[in-house]
Design a protein around this motif. Structure first.
Motif, PDB file in Angstrom:
ATOM      1  N   THR A  55     -45.331 -15.493 -44.774  1.00  0.00           N
ATOM      2  CA  THR A  55     -45.652 -14.347 -45.625  1.00  0.00           C
ATOM      3  C   THR A  55     -44.363 -13.657 -46.074  1.00  0.00           C
ATOM      4  OG1 THR A  55     -45.776 -12.757 -43.818  1.00  0.00           O
ATOM      5  CG2 THR A  55     -47.820 -13.954 -44.380  1.00  0.00           C
ATOM      6  N   ALA A  56     -44.466 -12.934 -47.178  1.00  0.00           N
ATOM      7  CA  ALA A  56     -43.312 -12.163 -47.651  1.00  0.00           C
ATOM      8  C   ALA A  56     -42.935 -11.107 -46.617  1.00  0.00           C
ATOM      9  CB  ALA A  56     -43.635 -11.518 -49.001  1.00  0.00           C
ATOM     10  N   ALA A  57     -43.944 -10.539 -45.950  1.00  0.00           N
ATOM     11  CA  ALA A  57     -43.679  -9.529 -44.923  1.00  0.00           C
ATOM     12  C   ALA A  57     -42.882 -10.127 -43.758  1.00  0.00           C
ATOM     13  CB  ALA A  57     -44.982  -8.927 -44.415  1.00  0.00           C
TER      14      ALA A  57
ATOM     15  N   ILE B 192     -32.263 -20.830 -45.283  1.00  0.00           N
ATOM     16  CA  ILE B 192     -33.040 -20.811 -46.528  1.00  0.00           C
ATOM     17  C   ILE B 192     -33.343 -19.375 -46.931  1.00  0.00           C
ATOM     18  CG2 ILE B 192     -35.304 -21.377 -47.529  1.00  0.00           C
ATOM     19  CD1 ILE B 192     -35.155 -24.007 -45.838  1.00  0.00           C
ATOM     20  N   LEU B 193     -33.722 -18.558 -45.960  1.00  0.00           N
ATOM     21  CA  LEU B 193     -33.999 -17.149 -46.239  1.00  0.00           C
ATOM     22  C   LEU B 193     -32.764 -16.447 -46.781  1.00  0.00           C
ATOM     23  CD1 LEU B 193     -35.792 -14.635 -46.131  1.00  0.00           C
ATOM     24  CD2 LEU B 193     -35.189 -14.408 -43.710  1.00  0.00           C
TER      25      LEU B 193
ATOM     26  N   ILE C 134     -38.854  -9.413 -54.366  1.00  0.00           N
ATOM     27  CA  ILE C 134     -39.032 -10.689 -55.072  1.00  0.00           C
ATOM     28  C   ILE C 134     -38.416 -11.811 -54.254  1.00  0.00           C
ATOM     29  CG2 ILE C 134     -38.345 -12.004 -57.115  1.00  0.00           C
ATOM     30  CD1 ILE C 134     -38.673  -9.375 -58.710  1.00  0.00           C
ATOM     31  N   ALA C 135     -37.264 -11.550 -53.671  1.00  0.00           N
ATOM     32  CA  ALA C 135     -36.596 -12.557 -52.845  1.00  0.00           C
ATOM     33  C   ALA C 135     -37.470 -12.951 -51.656  1.00  0.00           C
ATOM     34  CB  ALA C 135     -35.252 -12.029 -52.356  1.00  0.00           C
ATOM     35  N   PHE C 136     -38.100 -11.973 -51.025  1.00  0.00           N
ATOM     36  CA  PHE C 136     -38.958 -12.269 -49.877  1.00  0.00           C
ATOM     37  C   PHE C 136     -40.170 -13.094 -50.305  1.00  0.00           C
ATOM     38  CE2 PHE C 136     -37.390  -8.002 -48.002  1.00  0.00           C
ATOM     39  CZ  PHE C 136     -36.200  -8.594 -47.610  1.00  0.00           C
ATOM     40  N   GLU C 137     -40.699 -12.815 -51.496  1.00  0.00           N
ATOM     41  CA  GLU C 137     -41.829 -13.590 -52.013  1.00  0.00           C
ATOM     42  C   GLU C 137     -41.412 -15.034 -52.284  1.00  0.00           C
ATOM     43  OE1 GLU C 137     -43.207 -11.342 -55.375  1.00  0.00           O
ATOM     44  OE2 GLU C 137     -44.014  -9.750 -54.101  1.00  0.00           O
TER      45      GLU C 137
ATOM     46  N   ALA D 255     -38.862 -16.641 -50.878  1.00  0.00           N
ATOM     47  CA  ALA D 255     -38.579 -17.269 -49.590  1.00  0.00           C
ATOM     48  C   ALA D 255     -39.883 -17.627 -48.876  1.00  0.00           C
ATOM     49  CB  ALA D 255     -37.736 -16.337 -48.727  1.00  0.00           C
ATOM     50  N   ALA D 256     -40.876 -16.772 -48.993  1.00  0.00           N
ATOM     51  CA  ALA D 256     -42.169 -17.030 -48.347  1.00  0.00           C
ATOM     52  C   ALA D 256     -42.782 -18.330 -48.847  1.00  0.00           C
ATOM     53  CB  ALA D 256     -43.114 -15.857 -48.607  1.00  0.00           C
TER      54      ALA D 256
END
Length: 62
Positions: free
Chosen positions: A43-45, A14-15, A31-34, A36-37
């Motif tokens: 968390t996005a981190a 999914i990530l 933005i992608a990490f947000e 995916a979070a």
């Protein structure tokens, strides 16, 4: 948000799908990490760390 420690293969997929899709559509990795979070309830981190430490490396081998 409760801390989730283990990442499953499904989570990694999914990530990867989210990050690659965002990049292909001109969005940034942040933005992608947000995005995916939200999908993974992390968390996005945490998503960024997982992407850079593990998942991105597997993408180069495919």
């Amino acid at each position: 948000m409760a801390r989730k420690i283990n990442w499953s293969t499904k989570d990694d997929n999914i990530l990867a799908e989210t990050v690659l899709n965002c990049i292909q559509n001109g969005k940034t990795q942040l933005i992608a990490f947000e995005e995916a979070a939200e999908k993974l309830n992390r968390t996005a981190a945490a998503c960024g760390f997982r992407w850079n430490s593990t998942v991105r490396k597997t993408m180069k081998n495919n």
